[in-house]
Design a protein around this motif. Structure first.
Motif, PDB file in Angstrom:
ATOM      1  N   ASN A 108      16.734 109.447 -81.135  1.00  0.00           N
ATOM      2  CA  ASN A 108      17.031 110.253 -82.648  1.00  0.00           C
ATOM      3  C   ASN A 108      18.549 110.144 -83.466  1.00  0.00           C
ATOM      4  N   GLY A 109      19.290 109.410 -82.709  1.00  0.00           N
ATOM      5  CA  GLY A 109      20.631 108.510 -83.256  1.00  0.00           C
ATOM      6  C   GLY A 109      21.848 110.143 -83.309  1.00  0.00           C
ATOM      7  N   THR A 141      30.618 110.965 -89.893  1.00  0.00           N
ATOM      8  CA  THR A 141      30.552 112.074 -90.116  1.00  0.00           C
ATOM      9  C   THR A 141      29.599 111.995 -88.706  1.00  0.00           C
ATOM     10  N   VAL A 142      28.609 110.885 -88.704  1.00  0.00           N
ATOM     11  CA  VAL A 142      27.401 111.362 -87.474  1.00  0.00           C
ATOM     12  C   VAL A 142      28.810 111.239 -86.481  1.00  0.00           C
ATOM     13  N   GLN A 143      29.515 110.720 -85.656  1.00  0.00           N
ATOM     14  CA  GLN A 143      30.272 110.423 -85.095  1.00  0.00           C
ATOM     15  C   GLN A 143      30.990 111.545 -84.468  1.00  0.00           C
ATOM     16  N   LYS A 144      31.370 112.712 -85.356  1.00  0.00           N
ATOM     17  CA  LYS A 144      31.902 114.168 -85.572  1.00  0.00           C
ATOM     18  C   LYS A 144      30.682 115.773 -85.263  1.00  0.00           C
ATOM     19  N   VAL A 145      29.748 114.856 -85.990  1.00  0.00           N
ATOM     20  CA  VAL A 145      28.762 116.355 -85.728  1.00  0.00           C
ATOM     21  C   VAL A 145      28.378 116.395 -84.417  1.00  0.00           C
ATOM     22  N   VAL A 182      20.429 109.194 -88.127  1.00  0.00           N
ATOM     23  CA  VAL A 182      19.621 108.075 -88.252  1.00  0.00           C
ATOM     24  C   VAL A 182      18.886 107.604 -87.186  1.00  0.00           C
ATOM     25  N   ARG A 183      17.685 108.010 -87.308  1.00  0.00           N
ATOM     26  CA  ARG A 183      16.945 107.834 -86.358  1.00  0.00           C
ATOM     27  C   ARG A 183      16.682 106.077 -86.183  1.00  0.00           C
ATOM     28  N   LEU A 184      16.503 105.483 -85.223  1.00  0.00           N
ATOM     29  CA  LEU A 184      16.199 104.070 -84.539  1.00  0.00           C
ATOM     30  C   LEU A 184      14.660 103.928 -84.088  1.00  0.00           C
TER      31      LEU A 184
END
Length: 712
Positions: A230-231, A60-64, A87-89
């Motif tokens: 910030n991811g 999902t993270v990669q698609k949004v 997910v913040r680094l």
């Protein structure tokens, strides 16, 4: 409450009114109104946060991540970016510092990162063991390195750094940082953004100083690293910011079979530098075959690689030429004294004059106002310390000497690139501020009334406050203004501007700082900015020998640094043939991040005397003429100033002003020499006298509770 009959009457009335007007039943109107209210309520109600399937979270993270399209302006911020989906680094900032600048930059970045809500940690490399800790920095960490050109401790990276756990990293500064950047890249760390560099030399700095370089870098940092922190963007072991680490070919081409270089790698390297500098670090880069220059088995450098080596220097020259043209076309130059520098110097007691000059009261001026003795110039040359104005028309310097008692708060540069004040403004401002500081001693206990009145009329000017006075383009006009007011001039230069020495108008006494006798020790002690500092140094000494007025070598002894070079010092004396040689023990000014000096580097007066006797044995034309034990200083004088067994090291100041006036009126045709305005040295000032250079007319005070660290 309405009764039943009342409701029926109201219903019938509404039905008649609405039916007659709109031909719509009343219940239809009521239903439509309720629907409209519900729709408005639903639109204003805050949306529920989306529930993310944990099993598909990574997908999902990669698609949004929203793509940039022409219609993105009409999309709301919450639809464009939902922080809950990323997910913040965390950020880890490392610094290695000598003067505190790298630490200060690390703190500034830490404060900004904290305000933005990220987790941040600051670590001093001096207390960090990479072998044990660096491998533990995982993919959830972005590392930033702030390191100075040279750090006082060795930095090695762990050989067991695992490729399966690469951390993201950023770097800022010069040579040491270049190595860190290269080593971390070789250890599979992922480069978040290109290498950034800052230069303390305002002439060679791309943005006009290291602070400005940092501000420019910080903007690029947030543009490049912000999406990663910030991811919203992710780095993979094969790409960095969307570019392949091994070039477009992915390292699969055959370019490197013969020891060559992948062409796509060369394209990437052209983007690796944000700022060009021309400090002596470039010379190291030219000699370093590991920094982009390849050799074949016979050791011959390819012509194409040689062109790349010169790229930075050419770029810097083009940039400088463009800046000069802009300035010539009316472009505004920067002020030398920034608000931060003005605040620091004012705190130290300086009175800033205009945009690049300063004046300050010497402690010996205060001492002689109280009748407590004068400085070594009073003993050696007969100046009146309470009438001496210590000033400079240029706060900038081309050296960063380890023993500088100003703790390197002044700017540095190799040429004049700032706004320039008129010499009249500098002169009037310096004189006014000096007199005002003298007036503040009115009524102070111990101040003698006659010396207080004399002090308000300066008779001498020590152009040795801080910086390099000879850098000021209008220095000759400034000197003429001093002489017109019958103020003698004692000019000190660091021997890095031979042309300026050659063109300098006659001064009462011209000093050259000779802080070391070999190239290596001079670089270690003076830390000059010029690459050809040694050649400039030698040429300055030769130009000194051509001056007709009094000339002085000024040696500052630093124990364990330059006290064992007697023969080399003797060779340098033959180049400049000075009238006098002042040899003084270094003054310890307290702990400073800008210097590693301690009290152990300060020689005792007996040690200074021993050194002077040794060097006098190597110089048959010189003898010890005077000493000022209180300042830990000895004077060697040429024998031509010893007449009939008496020393004539003092100065006839009225005679000097007469000679310099005749020189000016004759347009330089009526010259004069040092012997034309010499005066006899009193017995109490001669070496070997029981007074050891302290004027018997004064009263000496010994401090017990406070350490005496002053001097002029």
């Amino acid at each position: 409450m309405f009764s039943i009959d009342s409701r029926k009457m109201l219903e019938k009335l509404l039905t008649l009114v609405i039916s007659d007007t709109f031909q719509i039943p009343v219940w239809t109107v009521i239903l439509a109104t309720v629907c409209l209210v519900w729709l408005v309520w639903e639109r204003k109600k805050p949306p529920k946060p989306p529930q993310i399937n944990k099993d598909a979270e990574n997908e999902t993270v990669q698609k949004v991540t929203p793509s940039t399209t022409a219609g993105t302006e009409n999309v709301s911020l919450k639809e464009k970016y939902d922080a809950s989906k990323y997910v913040r680094l965390k950020l880890k900032i490392f610094f290695g510092t000598q003067t505190g600048k790298a630490k200060n930059f690390a703190k500034q970045l830490c404060d900004e990162v904290t305000k933005r809500g990220y987790v941040v940690e600051v670590t001093d490399l001096n207390h960090y063991d990479p072998e044990d800790n660096l491998a533990d920095e995982g993919t959830d960490t972005v590392c930033v390195f702030f390191v100075s050109t040279k750090i006082p401790h060795a930095l090695t990276l762990p050989c067991n750094f695992k490729r399966s756990k690469p951390c993201d990293f950023i770097f800022y500064y010069l040579k040491v940082g270049k190595n860190i950047d290269k080593w971390l890249h070789n250890l599979s760390a992922l480069r978040v953004m290109p290498l950034g560099q800052g230069d303390e030399d305002v002439v060679n700095s791309k943005h006009g100083g290291i602070e400005e370089d940092f501000r420019a870098w910080r903007k690029i940092f947030w543009r490049k690293a912000g999406p990663i922190l910030n991811g919203r963007k992710q780095l993979t072991p094969n790409t960095t910011l969307g570019k392949k680490e091994k070039g477009k070919c992915g390292g699969q081409c055959k370019c490197k079979e013969d020891g060559g270089k992948c062409s796509s790698d060369e394209e990437q390297e052209s983007q690796d530098e944000l700022y060009e500098t021309t400090t002596d670090e470039e010379a190291d880069d030219v000699d370093d075959n590991n920094d982009g220059v390849t050799q074949n088995s016979s050791g011959v450098v390819d012509l194409e690689d040689l062109g790349k080596v010169m790229k930075k220097m050419k770029t810097a020259k083009v940039q400088r030429k463009a800046e000069e043209e802009a300035a010539g076309n009316g472009g505004e130059k920067k002020e030398m004294v920034t608000p931060q520098l003005r605040k620091a110097l004012t705190k130290q007691g300086y009175k800033i004059v205009g945009s690049h000059s300063g004046v300050k009261l010497c402690r010996w001026t205060k001492s002689m106002l109280r009748g407590r003795g004068g400085c070594y110039k009073h003993t050696f040359y007969g100046i009146e310390s309470h009438r001496c104005m210590e000033t400079t028309p240029s706060l900038a310097c081309a050296n960063k000497c380890v023993f500088c008692w100003r703790h390197h708060t002044n700017p540095v540069g190799t040429e004049w690139r700032w706004q320039m004040d008129d010499p009249e403004l500098v002169f009037n401002g310096a004189l006014e501020n000096h007199v005002n500081m003298i007036k503040q001693f009115k009524g102070v206990p111990g101040v003698q009334a006659d010396k207080f009145e004399e002090g308000k009329q300066p008779a001498h000017c020590a152009l040795s406050l801080v910086g390099e006075p000879i850098m000021y383009p209008e220095i000759n006009k400034f000197i003429d203004l001093l002489h017109d007011k019958h103020i003698s001039t004692f000019m000190v230069t660091n021997a890095q501007f031979p042309d300026a020495i050659k063109n300098l108008s006659p001064v009462t006494q011209l000093y050259v700082s000779v802080d070391a006798s070999t190239k290596d020790s001079l670089k270690k002690i003076d830390r000059p900015l010029f690459k050809d500092f040694w050649e400039r140094f030698l040429e300055s000494l030769k130009e000194l020998s051509a001056k007709g007025q009094r000339t002085v070598y000024r040696l500052t002894l630093v124990k364990a640094c330059n006290t064992d070079e007697i023969e080399n010092y003797a060779k340098l004396v033959s180049l400049g043939n000075p009238d006098f040689i002042e040899i003084k023990g270094v003054t310890y000014c307290g702990d400073s991040k800008a210097s590693s000096l301690t009290m152990s580097n300060v020689p005792w007066h007996e040690e200074v005397v021993g050194f002077v006797k040794q060097i006098a044995d190597e110089l048959p034309d010189y003898e010890i003429a005077s000493e000022h034990e209180h300042s830990n200083c000895i004077l060697l004088a040429h024998k031509r100033f010893k007449i009939d067994g008496d020393w004539w090291t003092w100065i006839d100041y009225p005679k000097f002003h007469e000679l310099v006036r005749n020189y000016k009126e004759s347009s330089g045709k009526q010259t004069f020499s040092a012997k034309d305005y010499m005066a006899k040295t009193p017995q109490w000032a001669v070496f070997g006298a029981k007074e050891q250079g302290f004027d018997p007319k004064e009263t000496r005070y010994f401090r017990k509770s406070k350490k005496d660290i002053g001097g002029c």
